[in-house]
Design an enzyme around this catalytic site. Structure first.
Site, short mmCIF file in Angstrom:
data_model
loop_
_atom_site.label_atom_id
_atom_site.label_comp_id
_atom_site.label_asym_id
_atom_site.label_seq_id
_atom_site.Cartn_x
_atom_site.Cartn_y
_atom_site.Cartn_z
N HIS A 230 0.84 -1.20 0.00
CA HIS A 230 0.00 0.00 0.00
C HIS A 230 0.87 1.24 0.00
O HIS A 230 2.08 1.16 0.27
CB HIS A 230 -0.90 0.01 1.25
N ASP A 232 0.79 5.20 1.85
CA ASP A 232 0.08 5.82 2.96
C ASP A 232 -0.63 7.08 2.47
O ASP A 232 -0.11 7.82 1.63
CB ASP A 232 1.08 6.20 4.07
N HIS A 287 4.75 0.09 -0.17
CA HIS A 287 5.48 -0.71 0.82
C HIS A 287 4.57 -1.78 1.41
O HIS A 287 3.34 -1.70 1.30
CB HIS A 287 6.09 0.18 1.90
N ARG A 297 7.42 -9.25 15.45
CA ARG A 297 7.89 -7.93 15.00
C ARG A 297 6.85 -6.87 15.40
O ARG A 297 5.65 -7.12 15.33
CB ARG A 297 8.09 -7.94 13.49
C1 LIG Z 1 -4.88 8.34 9.05
C2 LIG Z 1 -4.94 7.08 8.64
C3 LIG Z 1 -4.09 6.49 7.58
C4 LIG Z 1 -4.45 5.01 7.60
C5 LIG Z 1 -5.89 5.07 7.98
C6 LIG Z 1 -5.84 6.04 9.17
O1 LIG Z 1 -7.10 6.47 9.53
C7 LIG Z 1 -5.19 5.38 10.38
C8 LIG Z 1 -4.48 4.10 10.00
C9 LIG Z 1 -3.67 4.25 8.72
C10 LIG Z 1 -3.32 2.90 8.11
C11 LIG Z 1 -2.08 2.25 8.75
C12 LIG Z 1 -1.82 0.89 8.04
C13 LIG Z 1 -1.88 1.00 6.51
C14 LIG Z 1 -3.14 1.80 6.08
C15 LIG Z 1 -3.30 1.80 4.56
C16 LIG Z 1 -4.32 1.28 6.83
O2 LIG Z 1 -5.06 0.38 6.51
O3 LIG Z 1 -4.44 1.99 8.04
C17 LIG Z 1 -3.06 3.20 6.67
C18 LIG Z 1 -4.16 4.21 6.29
C19 LIG Z 1 -3.74 5.06 5.10
O4 LIG Z 1 -2.62 5.60 5.08
O5 LIG Z 1 -4.54 5.15 4.18
O1 LIG Z 2 5.16 -2.54 9.85
C1 LIG Z 2 5.68 -1.96 8.92
O2 LIG Z 2 6.87 -2.01 8.71
C2 LIG Z 2 4.83 -1.15 7.97
C3 LIG Z 2 3.68 -0.44 8.64
C4 LIG Z 2 2.94 0.44 7.70
O3 LIG Z 2 3.19 0.46 6.52
C5 LIG Z 2 1.87 1.32 8.22
O4 LIG Z 2 1.54 1.26 9.42
O5 LIG Z 2 1.34 2.11 7.40
FE LIG Z 3 2.21 2.15 5.52
#
Ligand SMILES: C=C1C[C@]23C[C@@]1(O)CC[C@H]2[C@@]12CCC[C@@](C)(C(=O)O1)[C@H]2[C@@H]3C(=O)O
Ligand SMILES: O=C(O)CCC(=O)C(=O)O
Ligand SMILES: [Fe+2]
Length: 366
Positions: A230, A232, A287, A297
């Protein structure tokens, strides 16, 4: 359209039955529910063979180095990710937040589920938000904190939540400061100064979320996925990983590169909103997290975004006759909502210039 980040997922709730939350540590075999199968959604619009790996290393930048600005610019253009040392965050705070995360994830599953994220909420315990786009579950659990951690922490530890809250609040404060510093360094490397970004004045209410990720040791790591590929939805993300590798970034033209943990260093990656702001000059990096057979981890991501309702668009200084704006304005809330709906097509969905059309979105199988 919702106006607060906490409401961004109202129109796309993530429904997951509690029985899908496994007690990972009790499993001796990979359950079918977690046997990862590559789907077309793994494939982002890039030319790379998606399962190739490379031994190339992500740049490591000493923030005290006098050439840090140029190094950051080069890393953002070519990798979309770098590691930083001499970042000013105390090692003791990194260790404290790591212990707080370990304490949380080692609670019994019933206790963690008391703080389960609601289907349309942001904060709490649960599977990654992007899980709904995949037929199989990821080998991980997460805990998202947006704003104060108190409400969720009280549910986990009704009589002893203050230590967790103190550590998280301190971490949020320090990360917000570092993220601001890194953002101006990155923008500075593009020749952008504070006066070029009107919405980011001293009162600019930048926001951040903390995502704690736990990846238990896995009995069959080659057939599992910790966190699917994905980008961010942020300006930038600062990631602390404990001393176990697992984070991989896609290096254009080479394949997946592992970001080797360096004690005390932090990983910084370009998010989709910086990609838009830089008019595509600094692309957000794809990533993922892979898992391993013997070690647990833990990673802690600080997801840094702009004020929730400011329309983000390519900076005027980075737009010109030979470089038209590539993206339409979009607020963070609107972008999170779009990501919840279209996942890997979200960035393309806000792209101008006819690179994208509604027919592509029609292919969503969410
Ligand atoms: C601000 C945010 C980005 C995120 C969705 C969220 O509300 C909080 C969690 C974030 C996260 C972390 C893991 C990967 C990700 C794609 C997900 O599923 O939750 C990201 C979201 C994002 O960056 O779109
Ligand atoms: O655990 C990791 O190294 C990646 C975590 C991540 O990509 C995320 O929280 O958006
Ligand atoms: Fe991420």
């Amino acid at each position: 359209m919702p106006s607060r980040v906490s409401d961004a997922f109202r129109s796309h709730p993530l429904h997951f039955n509690h029985h899908k939350h496994l007690d990972f540590n009790s499993l001796k075999e990979l359950p079918e529910s977690h046997a990862w199968t590559a789907t077309p959604l793994d494939h982002y619009p890039c030319t790379d063979p998606i399962n190739t790996t490379t031994t190339e290393s992500v740049p490591v930048i000493d923030l005290n180095d006098q050439n840090a600005l140029d190094q950051v610019g080069h890393a953002c253009r070519t990798w979309g990710v770098f590691q930083v040392s001499n970042h000013g965050i105390k090692t003791s705070l990194l260790h404290e937040v790591e212990s707080a995360g370990k304490r949380l994830f080692s609670l019994p599953i019933e206790q963690k589920l008391r703080a389960a994220r609601s289907p349309d909420g942001v904060s709490g315990y649960g599977v990654a938000r992007i899980s709904s786009f995949f037929p199989k579950l990821m080998w991980s659990e997460g805990f998202t904190i947006f704003g104060s951690p108190a409400e969720q922490a009280r549910r986990l530890w009704p009589h002893g939540y203050s230590n967790f809250c103190d550590v998280i609040e301190e971490y949020e404060k320090e990360m917000k400061q570092l993220a601001g510093r890194l953002m101006w360094l990155i923008l500075g490397s593009l020749g952008i100064a504070q006066e070029d970004v009107k919405w980011a004045g001293p009162k600019g209410d930048f926001t951040g979320a903390i995502q704690l990720n736990s990846y238990p040791a896995c009995p069959d790591p080659d057939r599992a996925m910790g966190l699917a590929a994905h980008t961010d939805s942020t300006l930038l993300t600062i990631l602390y990983q404990n001393n176990t590798s697992g984070l991989q970034v896609l290096r254009e033209g080479s394949g997946w590169a592992t970001v080797q943990p360096i004690p005390g260093a932090l990983v910084v990656n370009v998010g989709d909103l910086l990609h838009i702001l830089s008019n595509g000059l600094y692309p957000s990096v794809l990533h993922r997290a892979v898992v391993n057979r013997s070690q647990h981890r833990l990673s802690i991501a600080y997801l840094y975004g702009p004020p929730a309702n400011v329309p983000i668009s390519p900076l005027p200084k980075l737009v010109g006759p030979t470089r038209p704006p590539l993206y339409r304005p979009v607020t963070w809330v609107e972008y999170l909502d779009t990501k919840a709906k279209h996942f890997n097509k979200a960035l393309a969905s806000v792209r101008l210039c006819g690179h994208f059309n509604k027919a592509l979105l029609a292919g969503d199988d969410h």
